[in-house]
Design a protein around this motif. Structure first.
Motif, PDB file in Angstrom:
ATOM      1  N   GLY A  92    -150.268 -17.489   6.733  1.00  0.00           N
ATOM      2  CA  GLY A  92    -150.600 -16.979   8.061  1.00  0.00           C
ATOM      3  C   GLY A  92    -151.558 -17.904   8.793  1.00  0.00           C
ATOM      4  N   HIS A  99    -148.188  -6.306  10.095  1.00  0.00           N
ATOM      5  CA  HIS A  99    -147.321  -6.465  11.265  1.00  0.00           C
ATOM      6  C   HIS A  99    -146.007  -5.689  11.123  1.00  0.00           C
ATOM      7  CE1 HIS A  99    -149.314 -10.537  12.604  1.00  0.00           C
ATOM      8  NE2 HIS A  99    -150.184  -9.673  12.115  1.00  0.00           N
ATOM      9  N   GLU A 135    -157.435 -11.296  18.401  1.00  0.00           N
ATOM     10  CA  GLU A 135    -156.907 -12.193  17.368  1.00  0.00           C
ATOM     11  C   GLU A 135    -155.387 -12.163  17.355  1.00  0.00           C
ATOM     12  OE1 GLU A 135    -155.604 -13.937  13.639  1.00  0.00           O
ATOM     13  OE2 GLU A 135    -155.188 -11.917  14.314  1.00  0.00           O
ATOM     14  N   ARG A 165    -144.952 -22.673  12.248  1.00  0.00           N
ATOM     15  CA  ARG A 165    -146.182 -22.695  11.445  1.00  0.00           C
ATOM     16  C   ARG A 165    -146.461 -24.141  11.079  1.00  0.00           C
ATOM     17  NH1 ARG A 165    -148.921 -17.644  11.466  1.00  0.00           N
ATOM     18  NH2 ARG A 165    -147.231 -16.247  12.054  1.00  0.00           N
ATOM     19  N   ILE A 201    -155.184 -18.043  11.341  1.00  0.00           N
ATOM     20  CA  ILE A 201    -156.355 -17.448  11.994  1.00  0.00           C
ATOM     21  C   ILE A 201    -156.981 -18.577  12.811  1.00  0.00           C
ATOM     22  CG2 ILE A 201    -158.502 -16.154  11.668  1.00  0.00           C
ATOM     23  CD1 ILE A 201    -157.563 -15.370   8.878  1.00  0.00           C
TER      24      ILE A 201
HETATM   25  N1  BES Z   1    -154.678 -11.738   9.234  1.00  0.00           N
HETATM   26  C1  BES Z   1    -153.599 -12.427   9.821  1.00  0.00           C
HETATM   27  C2  BES Z   1    -153.371 -13.802   9.245  1.00  0.00           C
HETATM   28  C3  BES Z   1    -153.082 -13.874   7.769  1.00  0.00           C
HETATM   29  C4  BES Z   1    -152.407 -12.871   7.105  1.00  0.00           C
HETATM   30  C5  BES Z   1    -153.467 -14.982   7.078  1.00  0.00           C
HETATM   31  C6  BES Z   1    -152.165 -12.966   5.753  1.00  0.00           C
HETATM   32  C7  BES Z   1    -153.201 -15.107   5.742  1.00  0.00           C
HETATM   33  C8  BES Z   1    -152.554 -14.075   5.062  1.00  0.00           C
HETATM   34  C9  BES Z   1    -153.856 -12.529  11.315  1.00  0.00           C
HETATM   35  O1  BES Z   1    -154.252 -11.301  11.875  1.00  0.00           O
HETATM   36  C10 BES Z   1    -152.570 -12.881  12.018  1.00  0.00           C
HETATM   37  O2  BES Z   1    -151.646 -12.112  11.948  1.00  0.00           O
HETATM   38  N2  BES Z   1    -152.560 -14.004  12.721  1.00  0.00           N
HETATM   39  C11 BES Z   1    -151.452 -14.378  13.514  1.00  0.00           C
HETATM   40  C12 BES Z   1    -151.798 -15.518  14.406  1.00  0.00           C
HETATM   41  C13 BES Z   1    -152.146 -15.147  15.818  1.00  0.00           C
HETATM   42  C14 BES Z   1    -152.386 -16.386  16.634  1.00  0.00           C
HETATM   43  C15 BES Z   1    -151.157 -14.236  16.461  1.00  0.00           C
HETATM   44  C16 BES Z   1    -150.310 -14.846  12.649  1.00  0.00           C
HETATM   45  O3  BES Z   1    -150.538 -15.426  11.571  1.00  0.00           O
HETATM   46  O4  BES Z   1    -149.179 -14.635  13.064  1.00  0.00           O
END
Ligand code: BES
Ligand code: MN
Ligand code: MN
Length: 456
Positions: free
Chosen positions: A397, A426, A152, A327, A399
């Motif tokens: 974020g 992160h 992911e 984004r 997904i």
């Molecule tokens: N869990 C996160 C996404 C998230 C965090 C959504 C907090 C809403 C609130 C997910 O693990 C993530 O970090 N996704 C990445 C995208 C991916 C393509 C690298 C992101 O959002 O940077």
């Protein structure tokens, strides 16, 4: 409810110990040096699913890291919930900023500190334990499928292939994901949207080698300066993005939608204090919630070039690079935005440098329904567990799988996250509150109960 609380109480320490064991695998998908650990984490998840009572558990091979599958079909005529999560984590760097080692979970002040504590091991593991609870107490009211992936954090590149090839196996009535945030434990909320993503890397090349900055400086364009100028030009004085066409497909929210979003509690002082910033920043005309949840953005994730070692070296670098992400919000698509960026960035390149743009990965934005049986079940479950109605919010974020599930399987998602934005996802010192962990294990069986009931 009493049965649920009693089970958690009786198994309190073990529920935590098992999560700690999972957190000890440094399952960093971005860095190949962790490959064996990522694979071990997948095996651990499979074992735990089996122990909890799942059938057909399989560590499914992909071209990258495996996807762990398991299910429990109690009656094909009952509804089926597909639980998605990810066992991979972001790199722990910069290591020196961690107060305790990232892969040695440590409790301080009721919080678990470890990489992945919240994103997403702490959150998806609640589902494994809630499933165990329902199996042990004979209260599983519907069919359940698990799909826990290991890529992911690097864009889920192989997941699309897996989903396309396993449509029958993944058939379900709803996808349930805990990988998002709540406003706070006092203000439980449900995310009803996620932004999409377009991620790419740019390289600006000047002279064919690093040069003496005294001998050549002033006569040859410095790629670091040029890159900085090019990047700075991507926002105007109102912090709008200047790429032509960038906002063309953006769906504007109605006044009513904006009002609803901004009704959520938000404490600007608290927000600034948590981040140690003097002011918030962003696109003119929008609130902080709107900026992160409903507006597209462009960020530099990393920028480098020239000498960055100890001391000083007088050098005019040959190259400068940056990793850039955008984004995206509903109606924008990552493919189109990547192209707009690329065309624009090449166009603004001055003739004295060469510019290269390399796309990485992307994901599409989503808005999840709030009038579905599944959403109502989540609302009821949270209201019962927290004693308060959840507030709908839009997550900033991404997904990528959510849009993919919808496109490939026609299944909508419920985003029932229990993290907090301040959990430092992160970042160094990522954490997850033990309270949230148990609260999640308590809420999830209620979701299944109400989903089964409302589906009748
Ligand atoms: N869990 C996160 C996404 C998230 C965090 C959504 C907090 C809403 C609130 C997910 O693990 C993530 O970090 N996704 C990445 C995208 C991916 C393509 C690298 C992101 O959002 O940077
Ligand atoms: Mn996540
Ligand atoms: Mn993440």
């Amino acid at each position: 409810m009493q049965v649920i609380k009693q089970y958690i109480e009786d198994n309190k320490q073990r529920l935590l110990d098992e999560l700690f064991e999972l957190l000890r695998f440094p399952s960093v998908s971005a860095d190949p040096k962790y490959a064996p650990d990522v694979l071990n984490a997948a095996d651990y998840v499979a074992k735990k699913l089996t122990d909890a009572g799942a059938d057909n558990v399989e560590v499914c091979k992909t071209a990258g890291y495996p996807i762990v599958y398991g299910d429990k079909i109690i009656d094909p005529s009952l509804p089926t919930v597909l639980v998605y999560g990810h066992y991979d984590v972001q790199p722990p760097d910069p290591l020196e900023l961690w107060h305790t080692p990232p892969f040695e979970p440590t409790v301080r002040d009721g919080k678990i500190y470890a990489r992945g504590a919240c994103d997403d091991k702490g959150q998806f593991y609640m589902h494994v334990k809630a499933f165990e609870l329902m199996m042990q107490t004979g209260t599983l009211p519907c069919n359940i499928k698990f799909m826990i992936e290991g890529e992911e954090e690097v864009g889920s590149n192989n997941l699309g292939i897996f989903v396309k090839a396993n449509k029958e196996r993944l058939k379900a009535d709803v996808v349930l994901i805990s990988d998002t945030s709540m406003i706070s434990m006092e203000h439980p909320s449900l995310e009803t949207g996620l932004r999409g993503l377009s991620y790419l890397e740019v390289e600006v090349t000047g002279p064919n080698r690093d040069l003496h900055s005294g001998v050549y400086g002033g006569a040859v364009a410095n790629p670091a300066t040029i890159l900085a100028k090019m990047i700075a030009s991507l926002h105007d004085e109102d912090n709008h993005i200047t790429i032509p066409g960038f906002y063309d497909d953006v769906t504007e929210l109605t006044a009513a939608e904006r009002a609803e979003l901004n009704a959520a509690p938000y404490d600007e002082e608290e927000y600034k204090k948590d981040l140690d910033i003097a002011e918030t920043w962003g696109e003119k005309g929008y609130t902080t919630f709107e900026r992160t949840g409903t507006r597209p953005t462009l960020e530099v994730n990393g920028i480098w070039g020239g000498y960055i070692g100890e001391g000083a070296k007088t050098v005019l670098p040959s190259k400068a690079n940056a990793k850039i992400s955008m984004r995206l919000v509903p109606n924008q698509t990552s493919g189109a935005i990547t192209k707009l960026f690329t065309d624009h960035f090449l166009k603004i390149a001055p003739t004295y440098v060469k510019v290269k743009v390399t796309p990485h990965h992307g994901g599409e934005p989503v808005v999840t329904p709030t009038d579905s049986i599944a959403y109502k079940a989540a609302q009821k479950a949270i209201a019962e567990a927290f004693g308060k109605q959840p507030i709908p919010t839009r997550g900033g974020g991404s997904i990528p799988i959510v849009a993919l599930f919808e496109a490939e399987l026609g299944i909508k998602t419920v985003l029932m996250g229990f993290g907090l934005d301040s959990d430092a996802l992160h970042s160094p010192n990522e954490k997850y509150d033990i309270f949230n962990y148990y609260k999640g294990i308590e809420t999830i069986p209620l979701f299944h109960k109400y989903f089964a009931e409302l589906s009748k």
